[in-house]
Write a protein that holds these residues in place. Structure first.
Motif, PDB file in Angstrom:
ATOM      1  N   THR A 211     -74.018 -47.212  -5.140  1.00  0.00           N
ATOM      2  CA  THR A 211     -72.863 -47.677  -4.567  1.00  0.00           C
ATOM      3  C   THR A 211     -72.931 -48.314  -3.009  1.00  0.00           C
ATOM      4  O   THR A 211     -73.894 -47.743  -2.430  1.00  0.00           O
ATOM      5  CB  THR A 211     -71.596 -46.760  -4.541  1.00  0.00           C
ATOM      6  N   GLU A 215     -69.886 -53.064   5.994  1.00  0.00           N
ATOM      7  CA  GLU A 215     -68.857 -53.491   7.143  1.00  0.00           C
ATOM      8  C   GLU A 215     -69.406 -54.633   7.751  1.00  0.00           C
ATOM      9  O   GLU A 215     -70.411 -54.387   8.463  1.00  0.00           O
ATOM     10  CB  GLU A 215     -68.548 -52.279   7.732  1.00  0.00           C
ATOM     11  N   PRO A 296     -64.768 -54.109   2.783  1.00  0.00           N
ATOM     12  CA  PRO A 296     -64.179 -54.104   1.505  1.00  0.00           C
ATOM     13  C   PRO A 296     -64.420 -52.652   0.917  1.00  0.00           C
ATOM     14  O   PRO A 296     -65.064 -51.836   1.697  1.00  0.00           O
ATOM     15  CB  PRO A 296     -65.072 -55.043   0.405  1.00  0.00           C
ATOM     16  N   PHE A 298     -66.057 -49.988  -1.676  1.00  0.00           N
ATOM     17  CA  PHE A 298     -67.159 -50.092  -2.066  1.00  0.00           C
ATOM     18  C   PHE A 298     -67.485 -50.486  -3.479  1.00  0.00           C
ATOM     19  O   PHE A 298     -66.334 -50.414  -4.250  1.00  0.00           O
ATOM     20  CB  PHE A 298     -68.083 -48.729  -1.735  1.00  0.00           C
ATOM     21  N   ASN A 344     -72.776 -48.608   3.850  1.00  0.00           N
ATOM     22  CA  ASN A 344     -72.495 -47.385   3.245  1.00  0.00           C
ATOM     23  C   ASN A 344     -73.025 -47.126   2.041  1.00  0.00           C
ATOM     24  O   ASN A 344     -72.678 -47.944   1.195  1.00  0.00           O
ATOM     25  CB  ASN A 344     -70.861 -47.229   3.408  1.00  0.00           C
ATOM     26  N   ARG A 458     -68.462 -36.975  14.084  1.00  0.00           N
ATOM     27  CA  ARG A 458     -69.111 -38.300  13.475  1.00  0.00           C
ATOM     28  C   ARG A 458     -69.750 -38.551  14.894  1.00  0.00           C
ATOM     29  O   ARG A 458     -69.242 -38.591  15.997  1.00  0.00           O
ATOM     30  CB  ARG A 458     -67.977 -39.340  13.370  1.00  0.00           C
ATOM     31  N   LYS A 470     -71.047 -39.865   1.841  1.00  0.00           N
ATOM     32  CA  LYS A 470     -72.178 -41.124   1.749  1.00  0.00           C
ATOM     33  C   LYS A 470     -72.826 -41.222   2.899  1.00  0.00           C
ATOM     34  O   LYS A 470     -72.225 -40.665   3.950  1.00  0.00           O
ATOM     35  CB  LYS A 470     -71.303 -42.440   1.586  1.00  0.00           C
TER      36      LYS A 470
END
Ligand code: ADP
Ligand code: MG
Length: 729
Positions: A211, A215, A296, A298, A344, A458, A470
């Motif tokens: 998948t 971005e 969008p 994934f 991703n 993060r 992911k």
């Protein structure tokens, strides 16, 4: 006096937002309207034809000719019902853009009438007049022609009045001439390799798909300002321009209100995306002024890659209607944040499981850990190849530019998972006692879900970061075709999973229990791949030093990075995974080197022109005014006062002439260097020499031009300045 700059600014500021609204229509009513999706297929195709397409998508079975005729008939009636007049095979040649050649459905019947015709053979295969697409020598070596062949796994769609059929582009002897073919092969390879590993945990898994959720970052600029910058027009980036007094240091653009004009553009873009079935979900401002992002939800990787290629094209068209230009270049402005395209990535089973998402019980968590650790090991073993997969002239400006992931590939996983891996690493090798097993399951594997919920951990500076469910490959450039890095990532993962399977099976055969065997191999991998893991600040100089100590590569320029593609292990890897033959890899290598060299050559020529024809004359002009002024001062003032007040201006005259002469001499030397390098026969040598010998001239000339920008009268500066390019809305 040059007026082009001011008229461009005036035009820009007088623009009003161009209203766009979809009225009361719900997005769900529009979504996929122009896509030959399952719903449309069901409506326009026989159930036999529908099933054959579904089988092709799900199981990779071939569609025979009679069935292809039926599919084509259905596709045609659907397209005509949408008022399409033409059809095209839509493909992604190695130039990075998309290509299409439109043919009309219309065909005369010979009796003065005409019909709309579209057959299975027209759907399945075409021969574009493609002699000018890059092929790196493949078509000369083998067969002169290439053909496009339908990819049933990505749905056809309508753009304007044209039915677009996603296709691969290959030579007559079957060598890939595009970006899609290796990707499809890599996806097949990962499917088989990952499905086999899934069998350890769930025998019901029959298929694994990769998948991808990308971005897309981009800059917008008003058309008039864009047109007034020959460098932007010709190269997609500014080759000169002094940094504005206010840059992005206030961070006031990020997540700020989106300006009205931009909002209208985004609305229309999203509308077009919905029609095309691209599930665009988020939009926001990015860090730099006039920089934005679109992402969008994934999708399966092949469709997602197509959607990204499509959107880059759609963006441009929609922007034109709003008097904007989209800049997809990785670094349109120096000293301002560049643009990336975060990829991703994950793997999903046909049973609905995300293999990189921690599960609810120790068993599913062992599956998660298996895929998680194997990813890290794959990246560790193939970091150089991943680096090569994102190499481009544009991305060289971004990687390691203190605001983008560095050219050093490393993996970030967060402190909790680091602790998990550390605990696993400490396990005794070989057989575990029942107590040890329970302990591992409860205290190591069992703890993952709860800790991952707390996902505050993060790290935005990592080129390859785990983000909860992911991995996010952040080093990909904004102008790239994501098919390239995705082909590489899925290939290295497929190879890794195959090795893993072999090692675990061997241990099981040797009498170990399955879980123990898995733990034991994972433990080895955790140890072996440790040096690729980095949790600190990827932007800092410390990391560069530390990475060097660890023996990690830091290859800053494209022509050197591309070497990894043709290294012995890489060639073997591609061949073994059935992704690319040696010939195909070498052809690609050649094409990428050539593209790199050409880009630098164009930048060098454009900057030479601008410096020589725009900047130097303007500087001379201003210098003459200063000279005249000093002469005047001398006439009207007494000697003592003159000496006192003229000094700074005389210094300025000296500085300007000094800079002018540096520009002129560097420009001449740059031309001579190009002439010398253009004689080189070897593509690789030429690319490296352009990188090492021409780029320094570009930088030197730019430096002098930017200094002159600060000295010369604003009124006569021939091009819009950074503050105007970046802050006009
Ligand atoms: P950001 O990185 O800006 O914080 P998000 O984390 O919300 O953004 O999501 C980024 C992208 O990751 C989105 O396009 C989303 O669809 C995608 N994504 C989420 N889950 C997966 C997955 N399992 N596989 C691939 N992409 C995914
Ligand atoms: Mg992101």
């Amino acid at each position: 006096m040059p007026t082009i700059r001011f008229s461009a600014i005036k035009e820009t500021f007088s623009r009003q937002p161009i209203e766009f609204s979809i009225g009361d229509t719900k997005v769900s009513e529009l979504f996929g309207e122009n896509v030959f999706n399952r719903k449309a297929m069901k409506e326009f195709m026989t159930s036999e034809a529908y099933d054959s397409v579904m089988n092709a998508i799900e199981k990779g079975t071939k569609i025979d000719r009679t069935m292809a005729d039926q599919v084509a008939a259905g596709m045609k009636s659907w397209a005509l019902s949408k008022h399409a007049t033409h059809y095209t095979h839509w493909f992604q040649p190695l130039t990075g853009a998309t290509a299409e050649k439109h043919d009309s459905f219309f065909e005369p019947t010979g009796d003065g009438a005409a019909i709309e015709k579209f057959t299975g053979s027209l759907l399945v295969q075409q021969e574009p007049d493609a002699s000018s697409f890059p092929n790196g020598g493949i078509r000369n070596t083998f067969e002169a022609r290439g053909y496009t062949a339908w990819d049933p796994t990505s749905p056809a769609f309508i753009m304007g009045r044209t039915l677009c059929i996603p296709t691969v582009f290959v030579s007559y002897t079957g060598e890939a001439l595009d970006n899609k073919t290796p990707l499809l092969r890599a996806l097949q390879s990962i499917d088989h390799a990952a499905t086999a590993v899934c069998q350890y945990f769930d025998k019901g898994v029959k298929k694994v798909t990769s998948t991808l959720g990308w971005e897309q970052e981009y800059f917008l600029i008003d058309t008039s300002l864009f047109q007034a910058r020959p460098d932007l027009v010709m190269t997609g980036r500014t080759l000169l321009g002094h940094a504005p007094a206010k840059g992005q240091q206030l961070d006031d653009h990020y997540f700020g209100a989106i300006p009205d004009r931009v909002r209208m553009f985004m609305r229309e873009l999203e509308y077009e995306c919905y029609l095309l079935g691209i599930p665009v979900k988020t939009r926001h401002n990015e860090v730099a002024p006039c920089q934005f992002e679109l992402a969008p939800i994934f999708e399966e990787a092949n469709v997602s890659v197509d959607h990204n290629a499509l959107i880059m094209d759609v963006m441009d068209r929609v922007a034109n209607r709003h008097f904007f230009k989209v800049l997809l270049h990785e670094k349109p402005y120096a000293r301002v944040n560049g643009s990336g395209k975060h990829n991703n990535w994950s793997l999903a089973t046909d049973t609905g499981v995300n293999l990189l998402s921690p599960g609810k019980n120790p068993k599913s968590n062992l599956q998660f850990l298996t895929f998680f650790v194997n990813t890290i090991k794959a990246v560790h073993d193939n970091a150089d190849l991943l680096r090569a997969s994102i190499a481009s002239a544009g991305n060289d400006h971004r990687l390691g530019a203190n605001e983008a992931p560095p050219a050093i590939i490393s993996v970030f996983i967060g402190s909790h998972l680091t602790a998990t891996l550390d605990a696993l690493e400490k396990l005794e090798g070989g057989k575990m006692t029942p107590e040890q097993k329970t302990d591992v399951k409860l205290n190591v594997v069992g703890k993952i879900p709860e800790i991952l919920l707390d996902n505050t951990d993060r790290n935005r500076t990592s080129p390859f970061a785990f983000t909860g469910n992911k991995f996010e490959f952040r080093a990909v450039g904004s102008a790239a075709n994501c098919g390239v890095p995705m082909a590489v990532l899925n290939t290295i993962m497929a190879a890794q999973l195959r090795t893993f399977k072999k090692e675990v099976d061997a241990k099981i055969e040797g009498g170990m229990k399955k879980d123990e065997a898995i733990f034991s191999v994972l433990k080895d991998y955790i140890k072996a791949s440790k040096k690729i893991r980095f949790e600190g600040d990827g932007y800092g100089d410390e990391w560069v030093k530390e990475a060097e100590k660890r023996g990690l590569s830091n290859v800053k320029t494209t022509p050197h990075a591309l070497d990894f593609y043709v290294s012995k292990p890489a060639l073997k890897l591609f061949e073994e995974q059935g992704v690319m033959s040696k010939v195909e890899v070498e052809a690609r290598h050649e094409i990428m080197l050539e593209e790199y060299q050409k880009k630098i050559q164009i930048e060098s020529r454009v900057l030479g022109d601008i410096a020589g024809n725009h900047i130097v004359p303007t500087a001379i002009n201003y210098q003459n005014r200063l000279i005249e002024n000093v002469r005047g001062l001398k006439q009207v003032l007494d000697e003592k006062t003159y000496k006192k007040v003229a000094k700074e201006q005389l210094d300025m005259i000296e500085e300007i002439s000094g800079r002018i002469s540096v520009i002129i001499s560097n420009k001449e030397d740059m031309i001579e260097t190009r002439k010398k390098l253009n004689k080189l026969e070897d593509t690789r040598k030429m690319a490296i020499d352009y990188c090492e010998q021409v780029i320094p001239f570009i930088e030197k000339i730019r430096y002098e031009c930017d200094k002159l920008e600060m000295l010369v009268d604003d009124e006569i500066w021939p091009m819009p300045k950074y503050r105007e390019l970046l802050f006009s809305k």
